[in-house]
Each structure stands twice: as C-alpha cells, then as structure tokens.
Scaffold this active site. Structure first.
Site, PDB file in Angstrom:
ATOM      1  N   LYS A  13      -5.629   2.241  -2.714  1.00  0.00           N
ATOM      2  CA  LYS A  13      -6.152   2.177  -1.343  1.00  0.00           C
ATOM      3  C   LYS A  13      -7.657   2.479  -1.315  1.00  0.00           C
ATOM      4  CE  LYS A  13      -1.602   3.433   0.554  1.00  0.00           C
ATOM      5  NZ  LYS A  13      -0.858   4.392   1.422  1.00  0.00           N
ATOM      6  N   TYR A  53       2.716  -3.200   6.723  1.00  0.00           N
ATOM      7  CA  TYR A  53       3.231  -1.954   7.294  1.00  0.00           C
ATOM      8  C   TYR A  53       4.012  -2.210   8.600  1.00  0.00           C
ATOM      9  CZ  TYR A  53       0.789   0.832   3.798  1.00  0.00           C
ATOM     10  OH  TYR A  53       0.394   1.397   2.614  1.00  0.00           O
ATOM     11  N   ASN A 116      -3.706   8.884   1.008  1.00  0.00           N
ATOM     12  CA  ASN A 116      -2.802   9.203  -0.106  1.00  0.00           C
ATOM     13  C   ASN A 116      -2.921   8.218  -1.275  1.00  0.00           C
ATOM     14  OD1 ASN A 116      -1.480   7.060   0.979  1.00  0.00           O
ATOM     15  ND2 ASN A 116       0.418   8.126   1.429  1.00  0.00           N
ATOM     16  N   HIS A 119      -0.262   2.806  -2.819  1.00  0.00           N
ATOM     17  CA  HIS A 119       1.022   2.306  -2.323  1.00  0.00           C
ATOM     18  C   HIS A 119       1.816   1.784  -3.506  1.00  0.00           C
ATOM     19  CE1 HIS A 119       4.051  -0.179  -0.383  1.00  0.00           C
ATOM     20  NE2 HIS A 119       3.697  -1.132  -1.223  1.00  0.00           N
ATOM     21  N   GLU A 130       6.908  -8.016  -1.267  1.00  0.00           N
ATOM     22  CA  GLU A 130       5.500  -7.573  -1.317  1.00  0.00           C
ATOM     23  C   GLU A 130       4.674  -8.292  -2.391  1.00  0.00           C
ATOM     24  OE1 GLU A 130       5.870  -3.065   0.496  1.00  0.00           O
ATOM     25  OE2 GLU A 130       5.668  -3.288  -1.663  1.00  0.00           O
TER      26      GLU A 130
HETATM   27  P1  ATP Z   1       3.197   3.564   1.148  1.00  0.00           P
HETATM   28  O1  ATP Z   1       4.117   2.732   2.034  1.00  0.00           O
HETATM   29  O2  ATP Z   1       1.734   3.403   1.501  1.00  0.00           O
HETATM   30  O3  ATP Z   1       3.505   3.362  -0.303  1.00  0.00           O
HETATM   31  P2  ATP Z   1       4.935   5.798   1.507  1.00  0.00           P
HETATM   32  O4  ATP Z   1       6.034   4.805   1.330  1.00  0.00           O
HETATM   33  O5  ATP Z   1       4.927   7.000   0.615  1.00  0.00           O
HETATM   34  O6  ATP Z   1       3.518   5.096   1.416  1.00  0.00           O
HETATM   35  P3  ATP Z   1       5.288   5.600   4.358  1.00  0.00           P
HETATM   36  O7  ATP Z   1       6.182   6.511   5.139  1.00  0.00           O
HETATM   37  O8  ATP Z   1       5.736   4.188   4.102  1.00  0.00           O
HETATM   38  O9  ATP Z   1       4.910   6.345   3.001  1.00  0.00           O
HETATM   39  O10 ATP Z   1       3.876   5.568   5.137  1.00  0.00           O
HETATM   40  C1  ATP Z   1       2.970   4.506   4.955  1.00  0.00           C
HETATM   41  C2  ATP Z   1       1.553   5.039   4.973  1.00  0.00           C
HETATM   42  O11 ATP Z   1       1.212   5.465   6.290  1.00  0.00           O
HETATM   43  C3  ATP Z   1       1.342   6.280   4.102  1.00  0.00           C
HETATM   44  O12 ATP Z   1       1.095   5.926   2.775  1.00  0.00           O
HETATM   45  C4  ATP Z   1       0.147   6.912   4.761  1.00  0.00           C
HETATM   46  O13 ATP Z   1      -1.078   6.294   4.333  1.00  0.00           O
HETATM   47  C5  ATP Z   1       0.375   6.605   6.230  1.00  0.00           C
HETATM   48  N1  ATP Z   1       1.073   7.691   6.931  1.00  0.00           N
HETATM   49  C6  ATP Z   1       2.367   8.050   6.791  1.00  0.00           C
HETATM   50  N2  ATP Z   1       2.685   9.068   7.601  1.00  0.00           N
HETATM   51  C7  ATP Z   1       1.532   9.362   8.285  1.00  0.00           C
HETATM   52  C8  ATP Z   1       1.173  10.316   9.281  1.00  0.00           C
HETATM   53  N3  ATP Z   1       2.070  11.185   9.756  1.00  0.00           N
HETATM   54  N4  ATP Z   1      -0.106  10.334   9.733  1.00  0.00           N
HETATM   55  C9  ATP Z   1      -1.023   9.441   9.269  1.00  0.00           C
HETATM   56  N5  ATP Z   1      -0.760   8.505   8.334  1.00  0.00           N
HETATM   57  C10 ATP Z   1       0.507   8.474   7.851  1.00  0.00           C
HETATM   58 MG    MG Z   2       6.144   2.991   2.457  1.00  0.00          MG
END
Ligand code: ATP
Ligand code: MG
Length: 149
Positions: A13, A53, A116, A119, A130
């Site tokens: 990212k 997303y 974070n 992805h 994807e």
């Molecule tokens: P990713 O889908 O990016 O691999 P993930 O599967 O671990 O991450 P998800 O729950 O799918 O987590 O969330 C998608 C992304 O949205 C996260 O990677 C983060 O960047 C963002 N995100 C998730 N929760 C929050 C939150 N509470 N506040 C702000 N951003 C968030």
């Molecule tokens: Mg995710």
C-alpha cells in the site's frame, strides 16, 4: 502432505512505498520461499479501489480506505507457493498493526489499523477474483526454479 500450490494477490500500500519498505517486505516474501510471479507499480483509480473493497462499502471508514489507497502508488504482486494464501495472511499479521504479533509485517512496521502496509487475498475464492482484477494473464510469469551451477 504438502499444501496445494496457490496464487495470492498482494498490494504493497502507499505507506509501504512512502516509507521505503518495499524491499523489506519483498525480502520477507522471498526468504519464506514464496515465488513472485508478477509485480508492477500502479496509481489506483478510485473506481478500482471501490471495486476491490466493495465488501466494506457500508463501513464508516470506507472513505478513509479510498483516501489512503490514493495517497501514492502501490506495488501489486502475484505470489505463488504451497499454501500461499494462508501463509501470506500469516506473514502480514492482524489487520490492526497495534494488535499484530511482533514478527509479522504489520506487527513489525505499523502502528495503526488504517496504515497497515499490505493487502493479501483472504481465501482461494477471493484470490481468483482479485488476481485478474490487477493483472492480465500476459503479465503473470510462472517459472520453474533452477539451481544455478
Ligand atoms: P486487506 O483487505 O487490506 O488485506 P484485512 O483483510 O486485514 O486488510 P479488512 O477488514 O478487509 O482487513 O479491512 C480492509 C482495510 O480497511 C484494512 O486493511 C485497513 O486499511 C482498513 N481498515 C479496516 N478497519 C479499519 C478501521 N476501523 N478504520 C480505518 N481503516 C480500517
Ligand atoms: Mg480484507
């Protein structure tokens, strides 16, 4: 019995790019033994992020995701290996970097839930959707590893 050979989509990212952590993260993937078979830097359009997303479209933080993912280029990868999907999720660590275990990418390099770093596809079904979202078949380069003499 070895896990099946799988492919997974990774996105390094914008915070990874800005912080100069591309090499650190690629190195962890390679050292684990996973094979990088596609890689490119891209600036994401809002429409592609919204598609990627889509599952989170109703969440209050959805606008923050779109803002975050357009704060700079990303590096997209396809990685292949035995059990690559679960393995990459384990290497990434928990979504919230503050809770991610030390030794994982998010646990070692991040502090927050939004920034974070990476992805990784969360299942075989997700990876199958994807990978073609980000790569044409011609951009994926499977190869057999050779031991050089
Ligand atoms: P990713 O889908 O990016 O691999 P993930 O599967 O671990 O991450 P998800 O729950 O799918 O987590 O969330 C998608 C992304 O949205 C996260 O990677 C983060 O960047 C963002 N995100 C998730 N929760 C929050 C939150 N509470 N506040 C702000 N951003 C968030
Ligand atoms: Mg995710």
């Amino acid at each position: 019995m070895p896990a099946a050979v799988e492919r997974t989509l990774l996105l390094l990212k914008p915070d990874t790019v800005h912080r100069g952590l591309i090499g650190e993260i690629l190195s962890r993937i390679e050292r684990k033994g996973l094979k990088i078979i596609a890689m490119k830097m891209m600036a994401l359009q809002d429409s592609l992020i919204e598609e990627h997303y889509f599952f989170h479209r109703e969440k209050p933080f959805f606008p923050e995701i779109v803002k975050y993912m357009t704060e700079g280029p990303i590096v997209a990868l396809v990685v292949e290996g035995d059990g690559a999907i679960a393995l990459m999720r384990a290497l990434c660590g928990a979504t919230d970097c503050a809770e991610a275990a030390i030794g994982t990418i998010r646990g070692d390099y991040g502090l927050t839930i939004r920034y974070n770093l990476i992805h990784a596809s969360d299942s075989a079904e997700t990876a199958a959707v994807e990978i073609p979202r980000f790569f044409d078949e011609t951009e994926i380069h499977p190869y057999a590893r050779k031991i050089l003499e």
